[in-house]
Design a protein around this motif. Structure first.
Motif, PDB file in Angstrom:
ATOM      1  N   GLY A  46      39.786  40.719  51.731  1.00 59.48           N
ATOM      2  CA  GLY A  46      40.400  40.997  50.441  1.00 59.48           C
ATOM      3  C   GLY A  46      41.674  40.190  50.228  1.00 59.48           C
ATOM      4  N   ASP A  47      41.879  39.786  48.992  1.00 57.62           N
ATOM      5  CA  ASP A  47      43.101  39.043  48.680  1.00 57.62           C
ATOM      6  C   ASP A  47      44.222  40.011  48.299  1.00 57.62           C
ATOM      7  OD1 ASP A  47      42.504  39.849  46.113  1.00 57.62           O
ATOM      8  OD2 ASP A  47      42.102  37.840  45.352  1.00 57.62           O
ATOM      9  N   GLN A  48      45.342  39.495  47.847  1.00 57.60           N
ATOM     10  CA  GLN A  48      46.499  40.338  47.508  1.00 57.60           C
ATOM     11  C   GLN A  48      46.186  41.303  46.376  1.00 57.60           C
ATOM     12  OE1 GLN A  48      49.566  37.490  46.721  1.00 57.60           O
ATOM     13  NE2 GLN A  48      49.998  37.152  48.889  1.00 57.60           N
ATOM     14  N   ALA A  49      45.289  40.912  45.487  1.00 56.65           N
ATOM     15  CA  ALA A  49      44.927  41.780  44.361  1.00 56.65           C
ATOM     16  C   ALA A  49      43.889  42.824  44.766  1.00 56.65           C
ATOM     17  CB  ALA A  49      44.406  40.934  43.204  1.00 56.65           C
ATOM     18  N   GLY A  50      43.340  42.736  45.982  1.00 56.78           N
ATOM     19  CA  GLY A  50      42.363  43.705  46.460  1.00 56.78           C
ATOM     20  C   GLY A  50      40.920  43.330  46.216  1.00 56.78           C
ATOM     21  N   ALA A  51      40.653  42.085  45.808  1.00 59.14           N
ATOM     22  CA  ALA A  51      39.272  41.653  45.593  1.00 59.14           C
ATOM     23  C   ALA A  51      38.533  41.608  46.927  1.00 59.14           C
ATOM     24  CB  ALA A  51      39.237  40.287  44.926  1.00 59.14           C
ATOM     25  N   THR A  52      37.262  41.958  46.899  1.00 63.87           N
ATOM     26  CA  THR A  52      36.422  41.917  48.091  1.00 63.87           C
ATOM     27  C   THR A  52      35.116  41.215  47.748  1.00 63.87           C
ATOM     28  OG1 THR A  52      35.425  44.059  47.581  1.00 63.87           O
ATOM     29  CG2 THR A  52      37.365  44.069  49.021  1.00 63.87           C
ATOM     30  N   GLY A  53      34.380  40.852  48.764  1.00 60.37           N
ATOM     31  CA  GLY A  53      33.090  40.220  48.520  1.00 60.37           C
ATOM     32  C   GLY A  53      32.423  39.832  49.808  1.00 60.37           C
ATOM     33  N   VAL A  67      17.980  31.408  51.291  1.00 63.00           N
ATOM     34  CA  VAL A  67      18.353  32.230  50.151  1.00 63.00           C
ATOM     35  C   VAL A  67      19.747  32.787  50.404  1.00 63.00           C
ATOM     36  CG1 VAL A  67      17.791  34.286  48.802  1.00 63.00           C
ATOM     37  CG2 VAL A  67      15.952  32.839  49.704  1.00 63.00           C
ATOM     38  N   ARG A  68      20.640  32.542  49.433  1.00 61.08           N
ATOM     39  CA  ARG A  68      21.985  33.098  49.531  1.00 61.08           C
ATOM     40  C   ARG A  68      22.141  34.130  48.436  1.00 61.08           C
ATOM     41  NH1 ARG A  68      27.729  31.089  47.477  1.00 61.08           N
ATOM     42  NH2 ARG A  68      26.571  31.530  45.594  1.00 61.08           N
ATOM     43  N   THR A  69      22.575  35.328  48.820  1.00 59.54           N
ATOM     44  CA  THR A  69      22.970  36.339  47.852  1.00 59.54           C
ATOM     45  C   THR A  69      24.466  36.543  48.030  1.00 59.54           C
ATOM     46  OG1 THR A  69      22.398  38.095  49.408  1.00 59.54           O
ATOM     47  CG2 THR A  69      20.731  37.493  47.786  1.00 59.54           C
ATOM     48  N   ASN A  70      25.176  36.713  46.922  1.00 63.06           N
ATOM     49  CA  ASN A  70      26.622  36.783  46.955  1.00 63.06           C
ATOM     50  C   ASN A  70      27.097  37.884  46.007  1.00 63.06           C
ATOM     51  OD1 ASN A  70      29.363  35.578  47.426  1.00 63.06           O
ATOM     52  ND2 ASN A  70      29.215  35.224  45.237  1.00 63.06           N
ATOM     53  N   TYR A  71      28.203  38.528  46.372  1.00 66.69           N
ATOM     54  CA  TYR A  71      28.820  39.484  45.457  1.00 66.69           C
ATOM     55  C   TYR A  71      30.334  39.383  45.576  1.00 66.69           C
ATOM     56  CZ  TYR A  71      30.060  42.498  49.359  1.00 66.69           C
ATOM     57  OH  TYR A  71      30.608  42.982  50.507  1.00 66.69           O
ATOM     58  N   SER A  72      30.988  39.744  44.495  1.00 66.68           N
ATOM     59  CA  SER A  72      32.445  39.749  44.459  1.00 66.68           C
ATOM     60  C   SER A  72      32.895  40.926  43.615  1.00 66.68           C
ATOM     61  CB  SER A  72      32.952  38.434  43.850  1.00 66.68           C
ATOM     62  OG  SER A  72      34.352  38.490  43.663  1.00 66.68           O
ATOM     63  N   ASN A  73      33.772  41.750  44.158  1.00 69.18           N
ATOM     64  CA  ASN A  73      34.323  42.890  43.434  1.00 69.18           C
ATOM     65  C   ASN A  73      35.789  42.616  43.138  1.00 69.18           C
ATOM     66  OD1 ASN A  73      32.017  44.674  43.511  1.00 69.18           O
ATOM     67  ND2 ASN A  73      32.412  44.878  45.696  1.00 69.18           N
ATOM     68  N   THR A  74      36.153  42.702  41.884  1.00 65.56           N
ATOM     69  CA  THR A  74      37.537  42.506  41.480  1.00 65.56           C
ATOM     70  C   THR A  74      38.051  43.828  40.932  1.00 65.56           C
ATOM     71  OG1 THR A  74      37.049  40.223  40.902  1.00 65.56           O
ATOM     72  CG2 THR A  74      39.084  41.142  40.014  1.00 65.56           C
ATOM     73  N   PRO A  75      39.133  44.365  41.500  1.00 66.29           N
ATOM     74  CA  PRO A  75      39.641  45.650  41.018  1.00 66.29           C
ATOM     75  C   PRO A  75      40.315  45.511  39.644  1.00 66.29           C
ATOM     76  CG  PRO A  75      41.058  44.778  42.730  1.00 66.29           C
ATOM     77  CD  PRO A  75      39.895  43.845  42.612  1.00 66.29           C
ATOM     78  N   ALA A  76      40.444  46.634  38.976  1.00 66.79           N
ATOM     79  CA  ALA A  76      41.115  46.650  37.675  1.00 66.79           C
ATOM     80  C   ALA A  76      42.597  46.327  37.851  1.00 66.79           C
ATOM     81  CB  ALA A  76      40.951  48.027  37.037  1.00 66.79           C
ATOM     82  N   THR A  77      43.135  45.686  36.848  1.00 65.07           N
ATOM     83  CA  THR A  77      44.575  45.424  36.788  1.00 65.07           C
ATOM     84  C   THR A  77      45.062  45.916  35.430  1.00 65.07           C
ATOM     85  OG1 THR A  77      44.266  43.216  35.850  1.00 65.07           O
ATOM     86  CG2 THR A  77      44.387  43.369  38.263  1.00 65.07           C
ATOM     87  N   ALA A  78      46.336  45.832  35.212  1.00 62.73           N
ATOM     88  CA  ALA A  78      46.874  46.246  33.908  1.00 62.73           C
ATOM     89  C   ALA A  78      46.241  45.380  32.813  1.00 62.73           C
ATOM     90  CB  ALA A  78      48.391  46.098  33.897  1.00 62.73           C
ATOM     91  N   GLY A  79      45.413  45.975  31.996  1.00 60.81           N
ATOM     92  CA  GLY A  79      44.785  45.249  30.900  1.00 60.81           C
ATOM     93  C   GLY A  79      43.447  44.600  31.223  1.00 60.81           C
ATOM     94  N   THR A  80      42.998  44.638  32.478  1.00 63.43           N
ATOM     95  CA  THR A  80      41.713  44.038  32.857  1.00 63.43           C
ATOM     96  C   THR A  80      40.891  45.066  33.633  1.00 63.43           C
ATOM     97  OG1 THR A  80      42.837  41.908  33.133  1.00 63.43           O
ATOM     98  CG2 THR A  80      40.613  42.086  34.009  1.00 63.43           C
ATOM     99  N   PRO A  81      39.669  45.365  33.162  1.00 56.75           N
ATOM    100  CA  PRO A  81      38.847  46.338  33.884  1.00 56.75           C
ATOM    101  C   PRO A  81      38.301  45.746  35.196  1.00 56.75           C
ATOM    102  CG  PRO A  81      37.604  45.402  32.059  1.00 56.75           C
ATOM    103  CD  PRO A  81      39.003  44.839  31.978  1.00 56.75           C
ATOM    104  N   ALA A  82      37.897  46.629  36.079  1.00 57.30           N
ATOM    105  CA  ALA A  82      37.259  46.202  37.328  1.00 57.30           C
ATOM    106  C   ALA A  82      35.958  45.479  36.991  1.00 57.30           C
ATOM    107  CB  ALA A  82      36.989  47.400  38.226  1.00 57.30           C
TER     108      ALA A  82
END
Length: 111
Positions: A46-53, A67-82
């Motif tokens: 995870g980075d400083q903003a808490g993104a994972t993947g 075959v590559r499968t990939n995912y990335s989760n970005t947490p919500a921030t002020a004004g931006t949804p997860a």
């Protein structure tokens, strides 16, 4: 008489070697063998903003594609949804060249 016998033995031995040579042939390595080091499951830190993947590379179709499968989760921030991003990439060989097809959850397709 000894000469005829030794020629027959030599001929028989030669035929045995020819038969063995045909049965010992090794299969050529799959064209994607140099990319085997990618195979496995990988997790992003995870980075400083808490993104994972993470992503997975797996051989498929009798080792003819990766075959590559990939995912990335970005947490919500002020004004931006997860959000979550998923994508799929298929790596293959066509006419001696390594190629890939990429598709993602945002509707992008790249070949």
């Amino acid at each position: 008489m000894h000469r005829g016998l030794s020629q027959r033995r030599a001929g028989s031995i030669f035929l045995v070697f020819v038969a063995l040579a045909g049965s010992i042939r090794a299969e050529p390595p799959p064209p994607l063998a140099p990319l085997r080091f990618l195979v496995g499951e990988w997790e992003g830190i995870g980075d400083q903003a808490g993104a994972t993947g993470g992503f997975t590379f797996a051989p498929s179709l009798q080792d003819r594609v990766l075959v590559r499968t990939n995912y990335s989760n970005t947490p919500a921030t002020a004004g931006t949804p997860a959000s979550r991003h998923d994508d799929l990439m298929v790596v293959y060989v066509e006419a001696g060249f390594v190629k890939a097809a990429y598709l993602d959850s945002e509707g992008h397709v790249i070949r």
